[in-house]
Design an enzyme around this catalytic site. Structure first.
Site, PDB file in Angstrom:
ATOM      1  N   THR A  73     -63.758   1.737  38.267  1.00 35.60           N
ATOM      2  CA  THR A  73     -62.573   1.157  38.911  1.00 35.60           C
ATOM      3  C   THR A  73     -62.982   0.371  40.157  1.00 35.60           C
ATOM      4  OG1 THR A  73     -61.215   2.965  38.076  1.00 35.60           O
ATOM      5  CG2 THR A  73     -60.347   1.765  39.975  1.00 35.60           C
ATOM      6  N   ASN A 146     -61.252   0.449  25.704  1.00 33.80           N
ATOM      7  CA  ASN A 146     -61.311   1.910  25.816  1.00 33.80           C
ATOM      8  C   ASN A 146     -60.428   2.628  24.799  1.00 33.80           C
ATOM      9  OD1 ASN A 146     -59.745   0.374  27.861  1.00 33.80           O
ATOM     10  ND2 ASN A 146     -58.697   2.328  28.134  1.00 33.80           N
ATOM     11  N   GLN A 174     -67.104   0.712  28.824  1.00 35.65           N
ATOM     12  CA  GLN A 174     -67.126   1.513  27.589  1.00 35.65           C
ATOM     13  C   GLN A 174     -68.290   1.152  26.678  1.00 35.65           C
ATOM     14  OE1 GLN A 174     -65.515   4.145  26.758  1.00 35.65           O
ATOM     15  NE2 GLN A 174     -63.808   4.200  28.196  1.00 35.65           N
ATOM     16  N   ALA A 195     -70.920   5.635  35.200  1.00 34.33           N
ATOM     17  CA  ALA A 195     -71.875   6.636  34.694  1.00 34.33           C
ATOM     18  C   ALA A 195     -71.245   7.658  33.757  1.00 34.33           C
ATOM     19  CB  ALA A 195     -72.508   7.366  35.883  1.00 34.33           C
ATOM     20  N   HIS A 196     -70.000   8.057  34.038  1.00 37.10           N
ATOM     21  CA  HIS A 196     -69.482   9.237  33.321  1.00 37.10           C
ATOM     22  C   HIS A 196     -69.051   8.963  31.886  1.00 37.10           C
ATOM     23  CE1 HIS A 196     -64.932   8.777  33.637  1.00 37.10           C
ATOM     24  NE2 HIS A 196     -65.318   7.828  34.465  1.00 37.10           N
ATOM     25  N   THR A 232     -72.314   5.444  52.464  1.00 41.39           N
ATOM     26  CA  THR A 232     -73.546   6.173  52.143  1.00 41.39           C
ATOM     27  C   THR A 232     -73.714   6.298  50.637  1.00 41.39           C
ATOM     28  OG1 THR A 232     -73.321   7.414  54.186  1.00 41.39           O
ATOM     29  CG2 THR A 232     -74.739   8.392  52.497  1.00 41.39           C
ATOM     30  N   CYS A 319     -48.467   7.956  30.852  1.00 45.99           N
ATOM     31  CA  CYS A 319     -47.280   8.623  31.366  1.00 45.99           C
ATOM     32  C   CYS A 319     -47.064   8.156  32.794  1.00 45.99           C
ATOM     33  CB  CYS A 319     -47.498  10.123  31.325  1.00 45.99           C
ATOM     34  SG  CYS A 319     -46.067  11.024  31.862  1.00 45.99           S
TER      35      CYS A 319
HETATM   36  N1  PLP Z   1     -62.813   0.169  32.534  1.00 45.94           N
HETATM   37  C1  PLP Z   1     -62.669   0.772  31.355  1.00 45.94           C
HETATM   38  C2  PLP Z   1     -62.695  -0.044  30.110  1.00 45.94           C
HETATM   39  C3  PLP Z   1     -62.478   2.154  31.286  1.00 45.94           C
HETATM   40  O1  PLP Z   1     -62.330   2.754  30.101  1.00 45.94           O
HETATM   41  C4  PLP Z   1     -62.467   2.898  32.494  1.00 45.94           C
HETATM   42  C5  PLP Z   1     -62.205   4.343  32.473  1.00 45.94           C
HETATM   43  O2  PLP Z   1     -61.457   4.843  31.667  1.00 45.94           O
HETATM   44  C6  PLP Z   1     -62.643   2.208  33.701  1.00 45.94           C
HETATM   45  C7  PLP Z   1     -62.816   0.848  33.681  1.00 45.94           C
HETATM   46  C8  PLP Z   1     -62.652   2.944  35.002  1.00 45.94           C
HETATM   47  O3  PLP Z   1     -63.847   3.675  35.145  1.00 45.94           O
HETATM   48  P1  PLP Z   1     -63.925   4.904  36.174  1.00 45.94           P
HETATM   49  O4  PLP Z   1     -63.279   6.062  35.494  1.00 45.94           O
HETATM   50  O5  PLP Z   1     -65.383   5.112  36.392  1.00 45.94           O
HETATM   51  O6  PLP Z   1     -63.215   4.493  37.399  1.00 45.94           O
END
Ligand code: PLP
Length: 375
Positions: A73, A146, A174, A195-196, A232, A319
């Site tokens: 984000t 996504n 993604q 990363a996640h 940081t 939602c």
């Molecule tokens: N962009 C896409 C296509 C995503 O699927 C997501 C998370 O669902 C994001 C951006 C945002 O990533 P983060 O969760 O690391 O803020």
């Protein structure tokens, strides 16, 4: 007897890879601000720079092009803030299926390019849109969606944008770790990563920039990341991000069997429920994602029934203020709102196996049959 939980929501977040967890714990045991000049700080700096080099190598970029941020984000907000800077809204273009972190970071009057019913954005449509926009447009188009996993032809899109003197940002959050990803070949001027989504920790991401491109910092007040992102550095998160990317890139071939399992599952669901809709079947898609609507049964009801079976997937609906809105991605593809409200996203990843998708299929079919009998 308790039911073994099964996680098929990797596009929301993936479990941490063991390599990432190890790197995270080992780095978190050390003290040191990467900006400090003493030995502790220098050790932290070394970890950050090794991680930057590792990620750059994995995506065929130069280390100096990689800027660490706190998440996808933030990468999107930074990229958009920088490219929007001083631009008029009619000079900005995004696709209609972008992630909310893009759609909510732009002025409401921004132009959107539509996708077709298969979720594909045609470079020709974008070229036509660019005809009505002054030279030097700022464009943001995602690589992989996504919700549906649908891929956009970013290299061709980059050619179209550059031919009109424009700049392209691409949300590749993604795609990383699920597809071969080369920054130099993709052709975008900036890409966002997180990363996640691939087995790294939550709360760390990167923005990768074309050489020579000036970035207007979003967070200011420190000289970190070459004055392009103050704050940081998250040393442990960054070290784990690099470990996850390295492992994901080395294990990319595992997605072949997962892709086969997804396509088999989709076929099985459609055989059992001929009116079921699988979104994006005519498009190129991520190997790990299926988006399927069970007509007549809301996604919420399906999610609850699956949850009782220990299965974790997600719905495309959002939602907001207590009201469930159908997915903007599916409605942009022309799906009616009722069908869009019946869609589930099933996304697998590094710790999944083809048999997980078979178990999901059976649970989905059982729910469908129960609903048929009840109706
Ligand atoms: N962009 C896409 C296509 C995503 O699927 C997501 C998370 O669902 C994001 C951006 C945002 O990533 P983060 O969760 O690391 O803020």
């Amino acid at each position: 007897m308790s039911i073994a939980p099964l996680y098929l929501d990797y596009n929301a977040t993936a479990p941490m890879r063991p390599e990432a967890l190890e790197a995270f714990c080992s780095a978190a045991e050390q003290t040191g601000n990467a900006s400090s000049v003493h030995a502790f700080g220098r050790a932290a700096r070394k970890l950050v720079e090794e991680s930057r080099r590792c990620i750059a190598r994995c995506i065929e970029a130069d280390p100096a092009q990689v800027i660490f941020v706190s998440c996808g984000t933030e990468a999107n907000a930074t990229a958009l803030g920088s490219i929007i800077n001083g631009q008029k809204a009619d000079n900005l273009i995004v696709s209609s299926v972008e992630h909310p972190s893009v759609l909510q970071a732009i002025p409401e009057t921004t132009r959107t390019v539509p996708v077709d019913s298969s979720g594909h954005l045609s470079p020709a449509t974008l070229r036509e849109t660019l005809e009505d926009v002054p030279e030097g447009a700022r464009v943001s188009i995602m690589l992989a969606n996504n919700e549906t996993g649908i891929l956009q032809p970013i290299s061709e899109i980059a050619d179209v944008v550059h031919a009109k003197g424009g700049l392209l940002h691409c949300d590749a959050v993604q795609a990383l770790g699920k597809l071969p990803l080369s920054f130099s070949q993709l052709g975008a001027d900036m890409i966002s990563l997180s990363a996640h989504k691939l087995g790294g920790p939550q709360g760390v991401g990167a923005l990768v920039l074309r050489k020579g491109l000036h970035l207007e910092a979003y967070l200011r007040g420190g000289g970190q990341e070459g004055r392009r992102r103050a704050g940081t550095e998250n040393v442990a998160g960054i070290a784990a991000f690099a470990a996850a990317v390295e492992a994901a890139v080395a294990e990319l071939s595992q997605f072949q069997s997962l892709e086969n399992a997804h396509r088999k599952m989709e076929e099985r669901l459609r055989n059992a429920a001929p009116e079921a809709v699988v979104f994006g079947t005519e498009s190129e898609r991520l190997p790990n994602t299926s988006c399927v609507a069970m007509p007549g049964v809301s996604a919420e009801l399906q999610l609850m029934a699956l949850d009782l079976e220990g299965l974790a997937v997600s719905s495309g609906s959002a939602c907001s203020s207590g009201k469930v809105e159908p997915s903007h991605v599916l409605t942009a593809m022309g799906a009616d709102k009722t069908l869009a409200a019946n869609a589930l996203r099933i996304s697998s990843g590094w710790a999944s196996s083809p048999s997980d998708l078979e178990r999901f299929s059976q649970a989905w079919i059982d729910i469908y049959r129960r609903q048929q009998r009840a109706a």
